[in-house]
Motif scaffolding. Structure first.
Motif, PDB file in Angstrom:
ATOM      1  N   ARG A 110       0.732  -1.238   0.163  1.00 39.63           N
ATOM      2  CA  ARG A 110      -0.059  -0.033   0.045  1.00 39.63           C
ATOM      3  C   ARG A 110       1.039   1.139   0.097  1.00 39.63           C
ATOM      4  NH1 ARG A 110      -4.428   0.004   4.452  1.00 39.63           N
ATOM      5  NH2 ARG A 110      -4.916  -1.719   3.295  1.00 39.63           N
ATOM      6  N   GLN A 111       1.939   1.264   0.869  1.00 46.34           N
ATOM      7  CA  GLN A 111       2.818   2.287   0.959  1.00 46.34           C
ATOM      8  C   GLN A 111       3.461   2.596  -0.480  1.00 46.34           C
ATOM      9  OE1 GLN A 111       5.929   2.132   3.859  1.00 46.34           O
ATOM     10  NE2 GLN A 111       4.231   1.651   5.557  1.00 46.34           N
ATOM     11  N   MET A 112       3.583   1.466  -1.296  1.00 45.39           N
ATOM     12  CA  MET A 112       4.197   1.706  -2.642  1.00 45.39           C
ATOM     13  C   MET A 112       3.318   2.322  -3.497  1.00 45.39           C
ATOM     14  SD  MET A 112       6.433  -1.952  -3.494  1.00 45.39           S
ATOM     15  CE  MET A 112       7.919  -2.151  -3.033  1.00 45.39           C
ATOM     16  N   PHE A 113       2.122   1.950  -3.432  1.00 43.69           N
ATOM     17  CA  PHE A 113       1.111   2.805  -4.158  1.00 43.69           C
ATOM     18  C   PHE A 113       0.923   4.176  -4.058  1.00 43.69           C
ATOM     19  CE2 PHE A 113       0.699  -1.041  -6.631  1.00 43.69           C
ATOM     20  CZ  PHE A 113      -0.098  -1.880  -6.041  1.00 43.69           C
ATOM     21  N   LEU A 114       1.056   4.461  -2.430  1.00 43.91           N
ATOM     22  CA  LEU A 114       1.015   5.823  -2.294  1.00 43.91           C
ATOM     23  C   LEU A 114       2.186   6.586  -2.275  1.00 43.91           C
ATOM     24  CD1 LEU A 114      -0.828   5.203   1.131  1.00 43.91           C
ATOM     25  CD2 LEU A 114      -1.925   6.001  -0.895  1.00 43.91           C
ATOM     26  N   GLY A 115       3.286   5.879  -2.911  1.00 47.94           N
ATOM     27  CA  GLY A 115       4.452   6.683  -3.345  1.00 47.94           C
ATOM     28  C   GLY A 115       5.398   6.827  -2.301  1.00 47.94           C
ATOM     29  N   SER A 116       5.768   5.927  -1.436  1.00 49.36           N
ATOM     30  CA  SER A 116       6.646   6.286  -0.242  1.00 49.36           C
ATOM     31  C   SER A 116       8.137   6.473  -0.918  1.00 49.36           C
ATOM     32  CB  SER A 116       6.669   4.922   0.868  1.00 49.36           C
ATOM     33  OG  SER A 116       7.243   4.008   0.300  1.00 49.36           O
ATOM     34  N   THR A 117       8.797   7.182  -0.198  1.00 47.43           N
ATOM     35  CA  THR A 117      10.043   7.568  -0.731  1.00 47.43           C
ATOM     36  C   THR A 117      11.086   6.214  -0.917  1.00 47.43           C
ATOM     37  OG1 THR A 117      10.240   9.590   0.408  1.00 47.43           O
ATOM     38  CG2 THR A 117      12.113   8.542   0.143  1.00 47.43           C
ATOM     39  N   ALA A 118      10.890   5.290   0.181  1.00 41.85           N
ATOM     40  CA  ALA A 118      11.662   4.074   0.051  1.00 41.85           C
ATOM     41  C   ALA A 118      11.602   3.326  -1.017  1.00 41.85           C
ATOM     42  CB  ALA A 118      11.391   3.091   1.327  1.00 41.85           C
ATOM     43  N   SER A 119      10.033   3.058  -1.557  1.00 41.49           N
ATOM     44  CA  SER A 119       9.840   2.127  -2.653  1.00 41.49           C
ATOM     45  C   SER A 119      10.400   3.033  -3.864  1.00 41.49           C
ATOM     46  CB  SER A 119       8.399   1.933  -2.556  1.00 41.49           C
ATOM     47  OG  SER A 119       7.499   2.987  -2.510  1.00 41.49           O
ATOM     48  N   ASN A 120       9.971   4.315  -4.000  1.00 39.81           N
ATOM     49  CA  ASN A 120      10.403   5.079  -5.154  1.00 39.81           C
ATOM     50  C   ASN A 120      11.787   5.257  -5.387  1.00 39.81           C
ATOM     51  OD1 ASN A 120       7.545   5.740  -5.790  1.00 39.81           O
ATOM     52  ND2 ASN A 120       7.775   7.436  -4.839  1.00 39.81           N
ATOM     53  N   LEU A 121      12.665   5.050  -4.190  1.00 35.61           N
ATOM     54  CA  LEU A 121      14.051   5.255  -4.260  1.00 35.61           C
ATOM     55  C   LEU A 121      14.478   3.776  -4.829  1.00 35.61           C
ATOM     56  CD1 LEU A 121      16.836   6.253  -3.715  1.00 35.61           C
ATOM     57  CD2 LEU A 121      16.480   5.378  -1.282  1.00 35.61           C
ATOM     58  N   VAL A 122      13.927   2.641  -4.502  1.00 35.86           N
ATOM     59  CA  VAL A 122      14.303   1.430  -5.005  1.00 35.86           C
ATOM     60  C   VAL A 122      14.001   1.224  -6.817  1.00 35.86           C
ATOM     61  CG1 VAL A 122      13.421  -0.936  -4.968  1.00 35.86           C
ATOM     62  CG2 VAL A 122      13.757  -0.118  -2.883  1.00 35.86           C
ATOM     63  N   ARG A 123      13.124   1.996  -7.137  1.00 32.05           N
ATOM     64  CA  ARG A 123      12.788   2.124  -8.628  1.00 32.05           C
ATOM     65  C   ARG A 123      13.833   2.973  -9.259  1.00 32.05           C
ATOM     66  NH1 ARG A 123       6.061   3.192  -8.096  1.00 32.05           N
ATOM     67  NH2 ARG A 123       5.540   1.860  -6.184  1.00 32.05           N
ATOM     68  N   ALA A 124      14.130   4.138  -8.413  1.00 31.48           N
ATOM     69  CA  ALA A 124      14.736   5.178  -9.288  1.00 31.48           C
ATOM     70  C   ALA A 124      16.499   4.898  -9.303  1.00 31.48           C
ATOM     71  CB  ALA A 124      14.606   6.368  -8.441  1.00 31.48           C
ATOM     72  N   THR A 125      16.846   4.180  -8.440  1.00 28.60           N
ATOM     73  CA  THR A 125      18.416   4.195  -8.331  1.00 28.60           C
ATOM     74  C   THR A 125      18.984   2.975  -8.973  1.00 28.60           C
ATOM     75  OG1 THR A 125      20.314   3.980  -6.597  1.00 28.60           O
ATOM     76  CG2 THR A 125      18.477   2.784  -5.948  1.00 28.60           C
ATOM     77  N   LYS A 126      20.150   3.079  -9.252  1.00 30.70           N
ATOM     78  CA  LYS A 126      21.147   1.993  -9.921  1.00 30.70           C
ATOM     79  C   LYS A 126      22.142   1.450  -8.925  1.00 30.70           C
ATOM     80  CE  LYS A 126      20.324   3.102 -14.635  1.00 30.70           C
ATOM     81  NZ  LYS A 126      20.763   3.515 -15.968  1.00 30.70           N
ATOM     82  N   LYS A 127      21.833   1.660  -7.605  1.00 34.00           N
ATOM     83  CA  LYS A 127      22.799   1.369  -6.508  1.00 34.00           C
ATOM     84  C   LYS A 127      22.027   0.125  -5.679  1.00 34.00           C
ATOM     85  CE  LYS A 127      26.186   4.202  -7.464  1.00 34.00           C
ATOM     86  NZ  LYS A 127      27.538   3.431  -7.912  1.00 34.00           N
ATOM     87  N   PRO A 128      22.768  -0.720  -5.069  1.00 36.69           N
ATOM     88  CA  PRO A 128      22.061  -1.444  -4.113  1.00 36.69           C
ATOM     89  C   PRO A 128      21.367  -0.852  -2.932  1.00 36.69           C
ATOM     90  CG  PRO A 128      24.472  -2.432  -4.756  1.00 36.69           C
ATOM     91  CD  PRO A 128      24.164  -0.847  -5.378  1.00 36.69           C
ATOM     92  N   VAL A 129      20.091  -1.347  -2.876  1.00 33.08           N
ATOM     93  CA  VAL A 129      19.444  -0.957  -1.628  1.00 33.08           C
ATOM     94  C   VAL A 129      19.339  -2.025  -0.591  1.00 33.08           C
ATOM     95  CG1 VAL A 129      17.520   0.157  -0.910  1.00 33.08           C
ATOM     96  CG2 VAL A 129      18.429   0.870  -3.113  1.00 33.08           C
ATOM     97  N   LEU A 130      19.786  -1.585   0.705  1.00 43.53           N
ATOM     98  CA  LEU A 130      19.477  -2.586   1.828  1.00 43.53           C
ATOM     99  C   LEU A 130      18.166  -2.082   2.458  1.00 43.53           C
ATOM    100  CD1 LEU A 130      20.080  -5.020   3.642  1.00 43.53           C
ATOM    101  CD2 LEU A 130      21.601  -3.431   4.861  1.00 43.53           C
ATOM    102  N   LEU A 131      17.058  -2.819   2.485  1.00 42.72           N
ATOM    103  CA  LEU A 131      15.643  -2.382   3.295  1.00 42.72           C
ATOM    104  C   LEU A 131      15.800  -3.167   4.471  1.00 42.72           C
ATOM    105  CD1 LEU A 131      13.198  -2.650   0.233  1.00 42.72           C
ATOM    106  CD2 LEU A 131      14.376  -0.606   1.334  1.00 42.72           C
ATOM    107  N   ILE A 132      15.563  -2.310   5.558  1.00 44.46           N
ATOM    108  CA  ILE A 132      15.588  -2.920   6.916  1.00 44.46           C
ATOM    109  C   ILE A 132      14.281  -2.680   7.563  1.00 44.46           C
ATOM    110  CG2 ILE A 132      16.603  -2.975   9.396  1.00 44.46           C
ATOM    111  CD1 ILE A 132      19.186  -1.867   7.771  1.00 44.46           C
TER     112      ILE A 132
END
Length: 280
Positions: A110-132
């Motif tokens: 649900r947060q992804m559909f609302l455009g949270s920074t974390a999920s949008n960042l995962v989409r935008a960056t070409k660097k590894p992302v560690l989600l905790i």
């Protein structure tokens, strides 16, 4: 180890908890440089942006001083813009090795559909992302991290699909191989006809043998048949993994996420940290 780390903060309780209690563990494990980033969201602010930036710069400087007292080399950065895009640009400009971001709540989809920074960042960056993963502890009435950040790299479960991305994933794993005590290499056969299943499993086992030689730590090699996300999450629990490592497809990430890709489902349903490695 990932030496140059970027941590974006919005000054929320979850973000500050992660910054003070989790991020320093990575520097005990060998990280060298922290880029502490805050983006003043131009789409959300309703007061003078420049005034807000001054307030935020003071706050982030105080946080940086707090971390320096703990022996961490910190560069604080405050910018104005769209958070996910600015963070991705800074990560590229500074050539960081890893972005660390806390993920909040039970329903990340649900947060992804609302455009949270974390999920949008995962989409935008070409660097590894560690989600905790962080959740609310009802009994103690406080934010709780679901992991011991000092042990994140102890026993990674590495999901491989044998595409070119798998090499990128293994390159990321090698960054922390000295910290891993053991691991699991997993391939889920979710393709082919029923009569081809036995042959596909046999081929997958042979492929995993080759990948196992890339890292120094001992690994179990597992091949499952079924839904990939379910296999990844189920085996991570059964084997006591401390981290899930998997690829993030680059060809159409937004479409993949909205359609329920394997990565999105794992992020949504797993309580373990998830390291997403870009496939491009």
């Amino acid at each position: 180890m990932f030496e140059k780390i970027l941590f974006p903060t919005d000054f929320s309780e979850v973000s500050l908890h992660a910054l003070r209690n989790c991020v320093p563990k990575f520097f005990e494990l060998g990280a060298k440089k922290l880029y502490l980033v805050h983006i003043v969201d131009i789409t959300a602010t309703d007061i003078e942006a420049l005034e807000l930036m001054k307030i935020d710069e003071e706050q982030i400087d105080n946080l940086a001083d707090e971390l320096r007292e703990r022996g961490i080399d910190v560069e604080p950065i405050v910018k104005l813009g769209i958070p996910s895009l600015e963070i991705a640009e800074i990560a590229k400009e500074k050539n960081v090795d890893l972005i660390i971001s806390p993920s909040k709540g039970e329903n990340i989809l649900r947060q992804m559909f609302l455009g949270s920074t974390a999920s949008n960042l995962v989409r935008a960056t070409k660097k590894p992302v560690l989600l905790i993963r962080y959740e609310w502890d009802e009994e103690e009435e406080k934010i709780k991290c679901l992991h011991d950040c000092e042990r994140i790299f102890d026993k990674p479960l590495v999901a491989l699909d044998f595409s070119p991305c798998s090499i990128r994933i293994m390159e990321a794993v090698k960054r922390f191989e000295e910290l891993a005590k053991e691991g699991i290499l997993l391939h889920v056969v979710d393709y082919g006809k029923a009569e081809e299943l036995e042959e596909n499993i046999a081929k997958a086992k042979q492929n995993l043998e080759r990948y196992a030689k890339i890292v120094k730590f001992p690994v179990e090699k597992e091949v499952l048949a079924g839904v990939a996300s379910q296999g990844i999450i189920g085996l991570s629990i059964a084997k006591g993994a401390t981290l899930i490592v998997m690829g993030k497809k680059g060809r159409s990430v937004i479409k993949d996420l909205l359609l329920g890709s394997t990565a999105e489902r794992v992020i949504r349903d797993s309580k373990l940290p998830v390291l997403l490695v870009p496939c491009e």
